[in-house]
Design a protein around this motif. Structure first.
Motif, PDB file in Angstrom:
ATOM      1  N   VAL A   1      68.917  35.050 -16.346  1.00  0.00           N
ATOM      2  CA  VAL A   1      69.538  36.124 -15.683  1.00  0.00           C
ATOM      3  C   VAL A   1      67.812  36.973 -15.068  1.00  0.00           C
ATOM      4  N   GLN A   2      67.191  36.698 -15.755  1.00  0.00           N
ATOM      5  CA  GLN A   2      66.218  37.522 -15.782  1.00  0.00           C
ATOM      6  C   GLN A   2      65.294  37.059 -14.216  1.00  0.00           C
ATOM      7  N   ASN A   3      65.314  35.799 -13.961  1.00  0.00           N
ATOM      8  CA  ASN A   3      65.206  35.720 -12.616  1.00  0.00           C
ATOM      9  C   ASN A   3      65.306  36.505 -11.674  1.00  0.00           C
ATOM     10  N   LYS A   4      67.375  36.509 -12.084  1.00  0.00           N
ATOM     11  CA  LYS A   4      68.016  37.180 -11.049  1.00  0.00           C
ATOM     12  C   LYS A   4      67.749  38.879 -10.693  1.00  0.00           C
ATOM     13  N   GLU A   5      67.728  39.335 -12.164  1.00  0.00           N
ATOM     14  CA  GLU A   5      67.006  40.831 -12.137  1.00  0.00           C
ATOM     15  C   GLU A   5      65.965  41.207 -11.051  1.00  0.00           C
ATOM     16  N   ILE A   6      65.256  40.051 -11.663  1.00  0.00           N
ATOM     17  CA  ILE A   6      63.745  40.430 -10.426  1.00  0.00           C
ATOM     18  C   ILE A   6      63.734  39.723  -9.123  1.00  0.00           C
ATOM     19  N   ILE A   7      64.070  39.463  -8.639  1.00  0.00           N
ATOM     20  CA  ILE A   7      64.469  38.476  -7.458  1.00  0.00           C
ATOM     21  C   ILE A   7      65.835  40.453  -6.622  1.00  0.00           C
ATOM     22  N   GLU A   8      66.458  40.407  -7.582  1.00  0.00           N
ATOM     23  CA  GLU A   8      66.761  41.413  -6.409  1.00  0.00           C
ATOM     24  C   GLU A   8      65.679  42.931  -6.545  1.00  0.00           C
TER      25      GLU A   8
ATOM     26  N   GLY B   1      64.545  32.240  -5.727  1.00  0.00           N
ATOM     27  CA  GLY B   1      65.707  33.116  -5.124  1.00  0.00           C
ATOM     28  C   GLY B   1      65.710  32.631  -3.672  1.00  0.00           C
ATOM     29  N   GLU B   2      65.964  33.472  -2.720  1.00  0.00           N
ATOM     30  CA  GLU B   2      66.662  33.319  -1.354  1.00  0.00           C
ATOM     31  C   GLU B   2      65.565  34.999  -1.074  1.00  0.00           C
ATOM     32  N   PRO B   3      64.915  34.851  -0.609  1.00  0.00           N
ATOM     33  CA  PRO B   3      64.713  36.493   0.311  1.00  0.00           C
ATOM     34  C   PRO B   3      64.718  37.160   0.895  1.00  0.00           C
ATOM     35  N   ALA B   4      65.393  38.347   0.800  1.00  0.00           N
ATOM     36  CA  ALA B   4      66.235  39.242   2.085  1.00  0.00           C
ATOM     37  C   ALA B   4      65.527  38.880   3.493  1.00  0.00           C
TER      38      ALA B   4
ATOM     39  N   SER C   1      53.554  46.822   6.075  1.00  0.00           N
ATOM     40  CA  SER C   1      54.740  46.421   5.534  1.00  0.00           C
ATOM     41  C   SER C   1      54.753  44.466   5.621  1.00  0.00           C
ATOM     42  N   ARG C   2      54.757  45.036   6.762  1.00  0.00           N
ATOM     43  CA  ARG C   2      54.901  43.056   7.067  1.00  0.00           C
ATOM     44  C   ARG C   2      54.359  42.334   6.036  1.00  0.00           C
ATOM     45  N   GLN C   3      52.875  42.333   5.831  1.00  0.00           N
ATOM     46  CA  GLN C   3      52.331  42.043   5.272  1.00  0.00           C
ATOM     47  C   GLN C   3      52.963  42.067   3.999  1.00  0.00           C
ATOM     48  N   ASN C   4      53.518  42.866   3.295  1.00  0.00           N
ATOM     49  CA  ASN C   4      53.149  43.194   1.872  1.00  0.00           C
ATOM     50  C   ASN C   4      54.801  42.497   1.904  1.00  0.00           C
ATOM     51  N   ALA C   5      55.842  42.728   2.660  1.00  0.00           N
ATOM     52  CA  ALA C   5      57.400  42.111   2.849  1.00  0.00           C
ATOM     53  C   ALA C   5      56.699  40.385   2.785  1.00  0.00           C
ATOM     54  N   ILE C   6      55.541  39.645   2.797  1.00  0.00           N
ATOM     55  CA  ILE C   6      54.802  38.622   2.904  1.00  0.00           C
ATOM     56  C   ILE C   6      54.940  38.174   1.681  1.00  0.00           C
ATOM     57  N   GLU C   7      54.394  38.744   0.819  1.00  0.00           N
ATOM     58  CA  GLU C   7      53.875  38.710  -0.554  1.00  0.00           C
ATOM     59  C   GLU C   7      55.237  39.258  -1.511  1.00  0.00           C
ATOM     60  N   LEU C   8      56.098  39.794  -0.940  1.00  0.00           N
ATOM     61  CA  LEU C   8      57.038  39.817  -2.358  1.00  0.00           C
ATOM     62  C   LEU C   8      58.048  38.155  -1.789  1.00  0.00           C
ATOM     63  N   THR C   9      58.412  37.818  -0.593  1.00  0.00           N
ATOM     64  CA  THR C   9      58.696  36.672  -0.415  1.00  0.00           C
ATOM     65  C   THR C   9      58.559  35.768  -0.988  1.00  0.00           C
ATOM     66  N   ALA C  10      56.723  35.647  -1.275  1.00  0.00           N
ATOM     67  CA  ALA C  10      56.821  34.220  -1.768  1.00  0.00           C
ATOM     68  C   ALA C  10      56.864  34.367  -2.919  1.00  0.00           C
ATOM     69  N   GLN C  11      57.426  36.070  -3.469  1.00  0.00           N
ATOM     70  CA  GLN C  11      56.950  35.475  -5.262  1.00  0.00           C
ATOM     71  C   GLN C  11      59.024  35.814  -5.368  1.00  0.00           C
ATOM     72  N   VAL C  12      59.596  35.885  -4.397  1.00  0.00           N
ATOM     73  CA  VAL C  12      61.028  35.366  -4.622  1.00  0.00           C
ATOM     74  C   VAL C  12      61.112  34.403  -4.674  1.00  0.00           C
TER      75      VAL C  12
ATOM     76  N   VAL D   1      53.873  40.093 -11.067  1.00  0.00           N
ATOM     77  CA  VAL D   1      55.305  41.041 -10.514  1.00  0.00           C
ATOM     78  C   VAL D   1      54.774  42.547 -10.295  1.00  0.00           C
ATOM     79  N   ARG D   2      55.045  42.957 -11.129  1.00  0.00           N
ATOM     80  CA  ARG D   2      54.600  44.530 -10.923  1.00  0.00           C
ATOM     81  C   ARG D   2      52.645  44.870 -11.088  1.00  0.00           C
ATOM     82  N   GLN D   3      52.234  44.342 -11.629  1.00  0.00           N
ATOM     83  CA  GLN D   3      50.389  44.735 -10.904  1.00  0.00           C
ATOM     84  C   GLN D   3      50.839  44.326  -9.420  1.00  0.00           C
ATOM     85  N   LEU D   4      51.626  43.283  -8.578  1.00  0.00           N
ATOM     86  CA  LEU D   4      51.681  43.192  -7.026  1.00  0.00           C
ATOM     87  C   LEU D   4      52.815  44.871  -6.771  1.00  0.00           C
TER      88      LEU D   4
END
Length: 155
Positions: free
Chosen positions: A2-9, A66-69, A50-61, A126-129
């Motif tokens: 459940v925790q991962n699901k919330e973080i992924i959202e 999880g499945e990245p948006a 923003s493209r780079q931000n999305a790449i970094e966030l996608t890697a975390q997901v 994740v918080r630091q990112l």
């Protein structure tokens, strides 16, 4: 988990926000008047950011299983705000363009603030990112505001 699901959202919301921002700045770059080459350069750099931000966030997901948006915000609020920017290009001055971009930057800041304030148990990395990206986006916001203010002074 459940925790991962919330973080992924939370992370997927930020991916969508960055996708919105990329679309907005790409459109702004394409539609900027040729005499405003300085703005075109800034807009292209911000879309790349923003493209780079999305790449970094996608890697975390992915790391969290999880499945990245892949799209833009479900509600479309920020995307519509960015698309309103395009309406400002034709026949509008730099000040109006920059004011619209600042509005989009404000929306991105709110999204990152919401992510940091969420109830999701964000791991330290994740918080630091998120904090680092928010800071970078804040710098972009401030640059747009400075350009807008400077244009206001030189009118």
């Amino acid at each position: 988990m459940v925790q991962n699901k919330e973080i992924i959202e939370v992370l997927n919301d930020l991916i969508r926000i960055n996708n919105d921002r990329t679309a907005g700045y790409t459109r702004a770059s394409e539609d900027t008047k040729t005499v405003d080459v300085d703005l075109r350069t800034i807009f292209e750099r911000m879309a790349d950011e923003s493209r780079q931000n999305a790449i970094e966030l996608t890697a975390q997901v992915g790391r969290l299983g999880g499945e990245p948006a892949t799209g833009t915000t479900t509600s479309g609020k920020i995307y519509r705000a960015w698309m309103n920017v395009k309406d400002m290009f034709t026949g509008k001055d730099r000040h109006a363009l920059l004011a619209s971009c600042e509005y989009g930057e404000d929306a991105a800041q709110r999204a990152y603030e919401d992510a940091l304030a969420s109830d999701a148990p964000l791991p330290t990395d994740v918080r630091q990112l998120i904090t680092s990206q928010k800071s970078s986006l804040r710098n972009a916001h401030d640059m747009i505001k400075r350009y807008r203010d400077l244009h206001e002074i030189t009118k």
